[in-house]
Design a protein around this motif. Structure first.
Motif, PDB file in Angstrom:
ATOM      1  N   PRO A 173       0.835  -1.194   0.000  1.00 17.18           N
ATOM      2  CA  PRO A 173       0.000   0.000   0.000  1.00 17.18           C
ATOM      3  C   PRO A 173       0.874   1.250   0.000  1.00 17.18           C
ATOM      4  O   PRO A 173       1.946   1.267   0.621  1.00 17.18           O
ATOM      5  N   SER A 174       0.441   2.300  -0.710  1.00 18.92           N
ATOM      6  CA  SER A 174       1.219   3.544  -0.745  1.00 18.92           C
ATOM      7  C   SER A 174       0.741   4.463   0.376  1.00 18.92           C
ATOM      8  O   SER A 174      -0.360   4.281   0.916  1.00 18.92           O
ATOM      9  N   ALA A 175       1.566   5.472   0.689  1.00 19.58           N
ATOM     10  CA  ALA A 175       1.213   6.400   1.777  1.00 19.58           C
ATOM     11  C   ALA A 175      -0.105   7.105   1.467  1.00 19.58           C
ATOM     12  O   ALA A 175      -0.910   7.355   2.352  1.00 19.58           O
ATOM     13  N   LYS A 176      -0.365   7.368   0.182  1.00 18.05           N
ATOM     14  CA  LYS A 176      -1.587   8.107  -0.144  1.00 18.05           C
ATOM     15  C   LYS A 176      -2.841   7.221   0.007  1.00 18.05           C
ATOM     16  O   LYS A 176      -3.936   7.717   0.254  1.00 18.05           O
ATOM     17  N   ASP A 177      -2.671   5.916  -0.142  1.00 15.73           N
ATOM     18  CA  ASP A 177      -3.827   5.010  -0.018  1.00 15.73           C
ATOM     19  C   ASP A 177      -4.158   4.646   1.430  1.00 15.73           C
ATOM     20  O   ASP A 177      -5.300   4.300   1.746  1.00 15.73           O
ATOM     21  N   MET A 178      -3.154   4.719   2.299  1.00 22.55           N
ATOM     22  CA  MET A 178      -3.340   4.229   3.676  1.00 22.55           C
ATOM     23  C   MET A 178      -4.542   4.864   4.408  1.00 22.55           C
ATOM     24  O   MET A 178      -5.313   4.142   5.049  1.00 22.55           O
ATOM     25  N   PRO A 179      -4.748   6.203   4.346  1.00 22.53           N
ATOM     26  CA  PRO A 179      -5.883   6.774   5.092  1.00 22.53           C
ATOM     27  C   PRO A 179      -7.230   6.163   4.689  1.00 22.53           C
ATOM     28  O   PRO A 179      -8.098   5.929   5.541  1.00 22.53           O
ATOM     29  N   TYR A 180      -7.399   5.870   3.388  1.00 22.18           N
ATOM     30  CA  TYR A 180      -8.672   5.279   2.918  1.00 22.18           C
ATOM     31  C   TYR A 180      -8.831   3.856   3.434  1.00 22.18           C
ATOM     32  O   TYR A 180      -9.898   3.440   3.864  1.00 22.18           O
ATOM     33  N   VAL A 181      -7.726   3.124   3.375  1.00 21.62           N
ATOM     34  CA  VAL A 181      -7.730   1.737   3.839  1.00 21.62           C
ATOM     35  C   VAL A 181      -8.085   1.689   5.342  1.00 21.62           C
ATOM     36  O   VAL A 181      -8.883   0.863   5.788  1.00 21.62           O
ATOM     37  N   LEU A 182      -7.526   2.610   6.097  1.00 26.66           N
ATOM     38  CA  LEU A 182      -7.784   2.627   7.551  1.00 26.66           C
ATOM     39  C   LEU A 182      -9.252   2.961   7.821  1.00 26.66           C
ATOM     40  O   LEU A 182      -9.883   2.374   8.703  1.00 26.66           O
ATOM     41  N   LYS A 183      -9.814   3.858   7.006  1.00 25.59           N
ATOM     42  CA  LYS A 183     -11.242   4.211   7.142  1.00 25.59           C
ATOM     43  C   LYS A 183     -12.118   2.993   6.844  1.00 25.59           C
ATOM     44  O   LYS A 183     -13.143   2.774   7.474  1.00 25.59           O
ATOM     45  N   MET A 184     -11.701   2.200   5.875  1.00 27.52           N
ATOM     46  CA  MET A 184     -12.463   0.979   5.534  1.00 27.52           C
ATOM     47  C   MET A 184     -12.469   0.027   6.729  1.00 27.52           C
ATOM     48  O   MET A 184     -13.499  -0.538   7.091  1.00 27.52           O
ATOM     49  N   VAL A 185     -11.302  -0.138   7.347  1.00 29.79           N
ATOM     50  CA  VAL A 185     -11.215  -1.044   8.507  1.00 29.79           C
ATOM     51  C   VAL A 185     -12.154  -0.552   9.614  1.00 29.79           C
ATOM     52  O   VAL A 185     -12.959  -1.334  10.148  1.00 29.79           O
ATOM     53  N   GLU A 186     -12.070   0.736   9.916  1.00 29.99           N
ATOM     54  CA  GLU A 186     -12.907   1.276  11.007  1.00 29.99           C
ATOM     55  C   GLU A 186     -14.387   1.100  10.697  1.00 29.99           C
ATOM     56  O   GLU A 186     -15.168   0.688  11.548  1.00 29.99           O
ATOM     57  N   GLY A 187     -14.767   1.368   9.448  1.00 33.20           N
ATOM     58  CA  GLY A 187     -16.179   1.291   9.069  1.00 33.20           C
ATOM     59  C   GLY A 187     -16.707  -0.138   9.105  1.00 33.20           C
ATOM     60  O   GLY A 187     -17.812  -0.394   9.583  1.00 33.20           O
ATOM     61  N   VAL A 188     -15.911  -1.079   8.597  1.00 30.06           N
ATOM     62  CA  VAL A 188     -16.363  -2.480   8.562  1.00 30.06           C
ATOM     63  C   VAL A 188     -16.482  -3.015   9.989  1.00 30.06           C
ATOM     64  O   VAL A 188     -17.432  -3.708  10.351  1.00 30.06           O
ATOM     65  N   LYS A 189     -15.531  -2.642  10.790  1.00 28.89           N
ATOM     66  CA  LYS A 189     -15.525  -3.054  12.211  1.00 28.89           C
ATOM     67  C   LYS A 189     -16.786  -2.516  12.910  1.00 28.89           C
ATOM     68  O   LYS A 189     -17.441  -3.221  13.683  1.00 28.89           O
ATOM     69  N   ALA A 190     -17.146  -1.246  12.600  1.00 29.24           N
ATOM     70  CA  ALA A 190     -18.306  -0.626  13.242  1.00 29.24           C
ATOM     71  C   ALA A 190     -19.602  -1.341  12.848  1.00 29.24           C
ATOM     72  O   ALA A 190     -20.589  -1.269  13.573  1.00 29.24           O
ATOM     73  N   LEU A 191     -19.578  -2.045  11.711  1.00 23.26           N
ATOM     74  CA  LEU A 191     -20.768  -2.807  11.308  1.00 23.26           C
ATOM     75  C   LEU A 191     -20.915  -4.093  12.120  1.00 23.26           C
ATOM     76  O   LEU A 191     -21.893  -4.812  11.984  1.00 23.26           O
ATOM     77  N   GLY A 192     -19.909  -4.407  12.909  1.00 22.29           N
ATOM     78  CA  GLY A 192     -19.979  -5.618  13.733  1.00 22.29           C
ATOM     79  C   GLY A 192     -19.406  -6.837  13.033  1.00 22.29           C
ATOM     80  O   GLY A 192     -19.731  -7.973  13.386  1.00 22.29           O
ATOM     81  N   LEU A 193     -18.566  -6.601  12.029  1.00 21.30           N
ATOM     82  CA  LEU A 193     -17.916  -7.726  11.345  1.00 21.30           C
ATOM     83  C   LEU A 193     -16.457  -7.823  11.780  1.00 21.30           C
ATOM     84  O   LEU A 193     -15.841  -6.810  12.134  1.00 21.30           O
ATOM     85  N   GLU A 194     -15.899  -9.035  11.706  1.00 20.45           N
ATOM     86  CA  GLU A 194     -14.445  -9.151  11.854  1.00 20.45           C
ATOM     87  C   GLU A 194     -13.826  -8.608  10.572  1.00 20.45           C
ATOM     88  O   GLU A 194     -14.413  -8.748   9.490  1.00 20.45           O
ATOM     89  N   THR A 195     -12.641  -8.022  10.698  1.00 20.65           N
ATOM     90  CA  THR A 195     -12.009  -7.393   9.540  1.00 20.65           C
ATOM     91  C   THR A 195     -10.740  -8.149   9.133  1.00 20.65           C
ATOM     92  O   THR A 195      -9.978  -8.623   9.983  1.00 20.65           O
ATOM     93  N   CYS A 196     -10.552  -8.245   7.819  1.00 18.51           N
ATOM     94  CA  CYS A 196      -9.341  -8.866   7.281  1.00 18.51           C
ATOM     95  C   CYS A 196      -8.931  -8.083   6.044  1.00 18.51           C
ATOM     96  O   CYS A 196      -9.791  -7.607   5.304  1.00 18.51           O
ATOM     97  N   MET A 197      -7.635  -7.933   5.842  1.00 23.68           N
ATOM     98  CA  MET A 197      -7.162  -7.289   4.611  1.00 23.68           C
ATOM     99  C   MET A 197      -5.987  -8.055   4.037  1.00 23.68           C
ATOM    100  O   MET A 197      -5.251  -8.719   4.784  1.00 23.68           O
ATOM    101  N   THR A 198      -5.815  -7.926   2.720  1.00 28.14           N
ATOM    102  CA  THR A 198      -4.640  -8.473   2.061  1.00 28.14           C
ATOM    103  C   THR A 198      -4.211  -7.445   1.018  1.00 28.14           C
ATOM    104  O   THR A 198      -4.888  -7.209   0.030  1.00 28.14           O
ATOM    105  N   LEU A 199      -3.101  -6.764   1.321  1.00 28.24           N
ATOM    106  CA  LEU A 199      -2.700  -5.585   0.549  1.00 28.24           C
ATOM    107  C   LEU A 199      -1.272  -5.720   0.032  1.00 28.24           C
ATOM    108  O   LEU A 199      -0.710  -4.757  -0.472  1.00 28.24           O
ATOM    109  N   GLY A 200      -0.671  -6.887   0.202  1.00 26.97           N
ATOM    110  CA  GLY A 200       0.725  -7.066  -0.200  1.00 26.97           C
ATOM    111  C   GLY A 200       1.669  -6.846   0.969  1.00 26.97           C
ATOM    112  O   GLY A 200       1.286  -6.953   2.136  1.00 26.97           O
TER     113      GLY A 200
END
Ligand code: SAM
Ligand code: DTB
Ligand code: SF4
Length: 351
Positions: A111-138
């Motif tokens: 992941p590049s520095a410019k993409d990281m803030p969006y990726v982190l927002k995705m984690v927070e949002g998915v977590k807030a839905l009550g799901l376990e979170t997983c990512m695979t970004l290299g």
């Protein structure tokens, strides 16, 4: 060995003994694996995860199996990083069909520095839905693993794919040592590790055993071990590889179960090419996790209603999320089943 002998968590597996596990008569191997499985898990529960490709295609890596590598022409439509809101909508849909974990994959070297803030927002949002979170970004560095862990990422998926000896035949743009380094950063950050590999790339039995030895001899076993059957995609260098003998694939799951007794072993990509009998055998061998929902990252997966019907016929219950009320989860699944049953496309083979 008896199926009930106490299984210990070992980190010192050697090639000869692992090969001996593989080479047992099939029935003995499955009996042993099922015995180990029952010491640590409810044998009638399977964890369900849903995948989403959040950034598709044009990957700079040259993984010979992968439809998303920019090195091969597979006719795939490339897509830039998805909007956070769209990812959250897909996660909500996954939850509605009964999934408990949402895995987001990106076709990146890292992941590049410019993409990281969006990726982190995705984690927070998915977590807030009550799901376990997983990512695979290299590949990740230490700062990135810390940031993902702080945002609430539960699992990081990074596969070793095959043995160190065979690896160079499949990927030349990222080393095995790079992968091990990323896994060590993930561990240090406190996230859970999801790491496994692929069968059907022309590897030998030694390579299959070698992959499992790498995973099981890590200081801690990965909590999740995906075993993928190669999905042969036209345009990739492995498109014309020979099929894996279905029994050999089941053997791989069984040996993974024996070597990593407390890990979830995932019957991962390739289920569309497997019949229901083979999947039932996979669960008997100790697989206790699947990808659920009609798409993997870019290729197909069985329809959710087909999987729920298979679970019903086998008396399997989807595993509830940790800290999640089982009854609420079960109600969501049953509602999804009722909705599917009302659809014209649903055929109830048990009726
Ligand atoms: N780009 C990231 C990386 O490779 O680290 C994450 C996504 S990548 C698609 C995740 C994993 O999917 C790969 O490590 C590989 O094990 C699996 N995979 C990719 N293409 C596959 C195929 N055609 N059949 C089976 N598994 C595949
Ligand atoms: C894993 O081991 N398998 C998943 C997940 N981790 C990311 C990916 C399978 C991809 C299959 C090919 C595709 O759909 O593009
Ligand atoms: Fe890129 Fe991951 Fe595919 Fe390799 S497996 S080409 S790193 S998307």
């Amino acid at each position: 060995m008896s199926a009930t002998a106490a299984s210990v968590t070992r980190h010192d597996w050697r090639l000869a003994e692992v090969k001996a596990l593989f080479e047992q008569p099939f029935n003995d191997l499955i009996f042993q694996a099922q015995g180990v499985h029952r010491q640590h898990f409810d044998a009638n529960r399977v964890q369900v995860s849903t995948l989403l490709s959040i950034k598709t295609g044009a990957c700079p890596e040259d993984c010979k199996y992968c439809p998303q590598s920019g090195h091969y022409n597979t006719g795939l439509d490339k897509e830039k990083l998805m909007e956070v809101q769209k990812v959250l909508e897909a996660a909500a849909e996954a939850k509605a069909i009964g999934s408990t974990r949402f895995c987001m994959g990106a076709a990146w070297k890292h992941p590049s520095a410019k993409d990281m803030p969006y990726v982190l927002k995705m984690v927070e949002g998915v977590k807030a839905l009550g799901l376990e979170t997983c990512m695979t970004l290299g590949k990740l560095d230490q700062e990135q693993t810390q940031a993902l862990a702080a945002a609430g990422l539960d699992y990081y998926n990074h596969n070793l794919d095959t043995s160190p000896e065979f690896y160079g035949n499949i990927i030349t743009t990222r080393t095995y040592a790079d992968r091990l380094e990323t896994l060590s950063y993930v561990r240090e950050s406190g996230m859970k590790i999801c790491s496994g590999g692929i069968l059907g790339m022309g590897e030998s039995l030694n390579d299959r055993a070698g992959l499992l030895i790498q995973l099981a001899n890590l200081p801690e076993h990965p909590e999740s071990v995906p075993i993928n059957m190669l999905v042969k995609v036209k345009g990739t260098p492995l498109a014309d590889e020979q099929d894996v003998d279905p029994f050999d694939f089941i053997r791989m799951l069984a040996v993974a179960r024996i070597m990593m007794p407390k890990s979830h072993v995932r019957l991962s990509a390739g289920r569309e090419q497997m019949n229901e009998q083979m999947q039932a055998l996979a669960f008997l061998a100790g697989a206790n996790s699947i990808f659920y929902g009609e798409k993997l990252l870019t290729t197909g997966n069985p329809q959710a209603d087909k999987d729920m019907l298979l679970f019903k016929r086998l008396g399997i219950q989807p595993e509830a999320r940790e800290e999640h009320d089982d009854e609420v989860h079960q109600a969501a699944i049953e509602q999804a089943l009722v909705e599917q049953r009302d659809s014209k496309l649903f055929y109830d083979a048990t009726a």
